[in-house]
Design a protein around this motif. Sequence first.
Motif, PDB file in Angstrom:
ATOM      1  N   SER A  78       0.811  -1.222   0.000  1.00 54.52           N
ATOM      2  CA  SER A  78       0.000   0.000   0.000  1.00 54.52           C
ATOM      3  C   SER A  78       0.847   1.277   0.000  1.00 54.52           C
ATOM      4  N   ASP A  79       2.155   1.163   0.019  1.00 50.84           N
ATOM      5  CA  ASP A  79       2.995   2.353   0.187  1.00 50.84           C
ATOM      6  C   ASP A  79       2.920   3.325  -0.987  1.00 50.84           C
ATOM      7  N   THR A  80       2.935   4.589  -0.634  1.00 50.85           N
ATOM      8  CA  THR A  80       3.168   5.682  -1.590  1.00 50.85           C
ATOM      9  C   THR A  80       4.518   6.275  -1.182  1.00 50.85           C
ATOM     10  N   PRO A  81       5.112   7.136  -2.018  1.00 51.05           N
ATOM     11  CA  PRO A  81       6.376   7.757  -1.583  1.00 51.05           C
ATOM     12  C   PRO A  81       6.234   8.442  -0.222  1.00 51.05           C
ATOM     13  N   ASP A  82       5.083   9.064   0.023  1.00 52.66           N
ATOM     14  CA  ASP A  82       4.902   9.777   1.304  1.00 52.66           C
ATOM     15  C   ASP A  82       4.795   8.825   2.487  1.00 52.66           C
ATOM     16  N   SER A  83       4.052   7.748   2.329  1.00 56.06           N
ATOM     17  CA  SER A  83       3.893   6.833   3.476  1.00 56.06           C
ATOM     18  C   SER A  83       5.223   6.141   3.777  1.00 56.06           C
ATOM     19  N   LEU A  84       5.955   5.806   2.708  1.00 55.54           N
ATOM     20  CA  LEU A  84       7.258   5.167   2.912  1.00 55.54           C
ATOM     21  C   LEU A  84       8.231   6.162   3.560  1.00 55.54           C
ATOM     22  N   ALA A  85       8.197   7.401   3.087  1.00 62.05           N
ATOM     23  CA  ALA A  85       9.070   8.440   3.655  1.00 62.05           C
ATOM     24  C   ALA A  85       8.799   8.605   5.147  1.00 62.05           C
ATOM     25  N   ALA A  86       7.527   8.553   5.530  1.00 60.41           N
ATOM     26  CA  ALA A  86       7.183   8.771   6.943  1.00 60.41           C
ATOM     27  C   ALA A  86       7.744   7.644   7.817  1.00 60.41           C
ATOM     28  N   ARG A  87       7.656   6.392   7.331  1.00 60.63           N
ATOM     29  CA  ARG A  87       8.209   5.289   8.145  1.00 60.63           C
ATOM     30  C   ARG A  87       9.731   5.351   8.204  1.00 60.63           C
ATOM     31  N   VAL A  88      10.342   5.724   7.088  1.00 60.68           N
ATOM     32  CA  VAL A  88      11.811   5.841   7.087  1.00 60.68           C
ATOM     33  C   VAL A  88      12.236   6.984   8.026  1.00 60.68           C
ATOM     34  N   LEU A  89      11.479   8.089   7.971  1.00 63.43           N
ATOM     35  CA  LEU A  89      11.841   9.255   8.791  1.00 63.43           C
ATOM     36  C   LEU A  89      11.810   8.901  10.288  1.00 63.43           C
ATOM     37  N   ALA A  90      10.833   8.086  10.683  1.00 66.93           N
ATOM     38  CA  ALA A  90      10.759   7.679  12.093  1.00 66.93           C
ATOM     39  C   ALA A  90      12.041   6.927  12.478  1.00 66.93           C
ATOM     40  N   GLU A  91      12.569   6.139  11.554  1.00 67.14           N
ATOM     41  CA  GLU A  91      13.832   5.424  11.818  1.00 67.14           C
ATOM     42  C   GLU A  91      15.020   6.386  11.820  1.00 67.14           C
ATOM     43  N   GLU A  92      14.971   7.380  10.939  1.00 66.62           N
ATOM     44  CA  GLU A  92      16.054   8.378  10.921  1.00 66.62           C
ATOM     45  C   GLU A  92      16.195   9.025  12.299  1.00 66.62           C
ATOM     46  N   HIS A  93      15.034   9.317  12.892  1.00 67.03           N
ATOM     47  CA  HIS A  93      15.046  10.002  14.193  1.00 67.03           C
ATOM     48  C   HIS A  93      15.617   9.116  15.301  1.00 67.03           C
ATOM     49  N   GLU A  94      15.651   7.813  15.076  1.00 65.58           N
ATOM     50  CA  GLU A  94      16.280   6.903  16.049  1.00 65.58           C
ATOM     51  C   GLU A  94      17.776   6.761  15.795  1.00 65.58           C
ATOM     52  N   ILE A  95      18.123   6.510  14.533  1.00 67.99           N
ATOM     53  CA  ILE A  95      19.542   6.169  14.292  1.00 67.99           C
ATOM     54  C   ILE A  95      20.462   7.385  14.286  1.00 67.99           C
ATOM     55  N   TYR A  96      19.917   8.576  13.947  1.00 65.85           N
ATOM     56  CA  TYR A  96      20.844   9.716  13.889  1.00 65.85           C
ATOM     57  C   TYR A  96      21.381  10.057  15.284  1.00 65.85           C
ATOM     58  N   PRO A  97      20.517  10.194  16.287  1.00 65.82           N
ATOM     59  CA  PRO A  97      21.066  10.468  17.629  1.00 65.82           C
ATOM     60  C   PRO A  97      21.970   9.340  18.130  1.00 65.82           C
ATOM     61  N   ALA A  98      21.626   8.095  17.795  1.00 66.33           N
ATOM     62  CA  ALA A  98      22.472   6.972  18.240  1.00 66.33           C
ATOM     63  C   ALA A  98      23.842   7.031  17.560  1.00 66.33           C
ATOM     64  N   ALA A  99      23.845   7.369  16.272  1.00 67.44           N
ATOM     65  CA  ALA A  99      25.115   7.448  15.536  1.00 67.44           C
ATOM     66  C   ALA A  99      25.960   8.624  16.039  1.00 67.44           C
ATOM     67  N   LEU A 100      25.316   9.762  16.276  1.00 70.49           N
ATOM     68  CA  LEU A 100      26.085  10.907  16.792  1.00 70.49           C
ATOM     69  C   LEU A 100      26.702  10.564  18.150  1.00 70.49           C
ATOM     70  N   ALA A 101      25.972   9.816  18.962  1.00 70.10           N
ATOM     71  CA  ALA A 101      26.521   9.430  20.271  1.00 70.10           C
ATOM     72  C   ALA A 101      27.786   8.597  20.101  1.00 70.10           C
ATOM     73  N   LEU A 102      27.777   7.714  19.110  1.00 69.71           N
ATOM     74  CA  LEU A 102      28.961   6.882  18.864  1.00 69.71           C
ATOM     75  C   LEU A 102      30.147   7.740  18.416  1.00 69.71           C
ATOM     76  N   VAL A 103      29.881   8.687  17.528  1.00 67.72           N
ATOM     77  CA  VAL A 103      30.959   9.545  17.021  1.00 67.72           C
ATOM     78  C   VAL A 103      31.483  10.436  18.149  1.00 67.72           C
ATOM     79  N   ALA A 104      30.556  11.086  18.862  1.00 73.26           N
ATOM     80  CA  ALA A 104      30.962  12.034  19.913  1.00 73.26           C
ATOM     81  C   ALA A 104      31.658  11.321  21.067  1.00 73.26           C
ATOM     82  N   GLY A 105      31.260  10.086  21.298  1.00 73.35           N
ATOM     83  CA  GLY A 105      31.875   9.315  22.379  1.00 73.35           C
ATOM     84  C   GLY A 105      33.248   8.775  22.003  1.00 73.35           C
ATOM     85  N   GLY A 106      33.687   9.024  20.783  1.00 70.27           N
ATOM     86  CA  GLY A 106      35.018   8.571  20.340  1.00 70.27           C
ATOM     87  C   GLY A 106      35.099   7.056  20.280  1.00 70.27           C
TER      88      GLY A 106
END
Length: 217
Positions: free
Chosen positions: A163-191
């Motif tokens: 049932s996905d449209t570009p918008d519905s798929l974008a919304a699910r991906v964006l929810a994941e972006e909001h999880e992995i970006y802070p986690a990835a920054l923590a790894l980088v900042a933590g050295g």
Amino acid sequence: MNQRKRTAVLISGRGSNMRALVERAQDPSYPAEIVLVLSNRADAEGLRFAAEKKIACAVTDHKIYAGREEFERSMQRLLELHRIELICLAGFMRILTPWFVSQWEGRLINIHPALLPSYRGLDTHARALADGVKIHGCTVHFVVPAMDEGPIIAQAAVAVLDSDTPDSLAARVLAEEHEIYPAALALVAGGRLRVKGSRVYSEGSSSLPPALRVPVC
Ligand code: GRF
């Protein structure tokens, strides 16, 4: 404890990833602190949120500079003024020159709405649907001069639904972006990361949950 890394987030629009980073960094034990939000557009929606959070905001309008490098030198001065140690690109719609990227080698990361190295560039969700892929996602990576390339820090995948449209798929991906970006920054900042060639290795455990999220460890 090591000092929290002074981090700038570069945006051009909505700024939802910036918001996710700011919210996660409100925890005093988080290893990065968002001290500057920099936009190339004065009308970037995300600037309002950053200002409300009392984070320093700046606009460097690329259109008033003679060329890319002049624009970047102006950003560089601002970044130095704010004693920035790490940069997160979050929907920043300017291509960066090798000069700028080399100033920030290993300290400049980006989020891309696709599972790199597939779907570099724009319109990733529509292109993934057009190709009929069953898995799509997002990637946080170190920035290198070539666009949407560079060692991968973290990825998250989502299933593509009939049932996905570009918008519905974008919304699910964006929810994941909001999880992995802070986690990835923590790894980088933590050295906690070591880069060897195009691979990124992590020391210790990562806060990325397992499931379809692929941490670097
Ligand atoms: C996100 O999908 C990000 O992956 C891409 O641009 C979009 C920015 O969204 N680089 P936002 O401004 O963070 O809401």
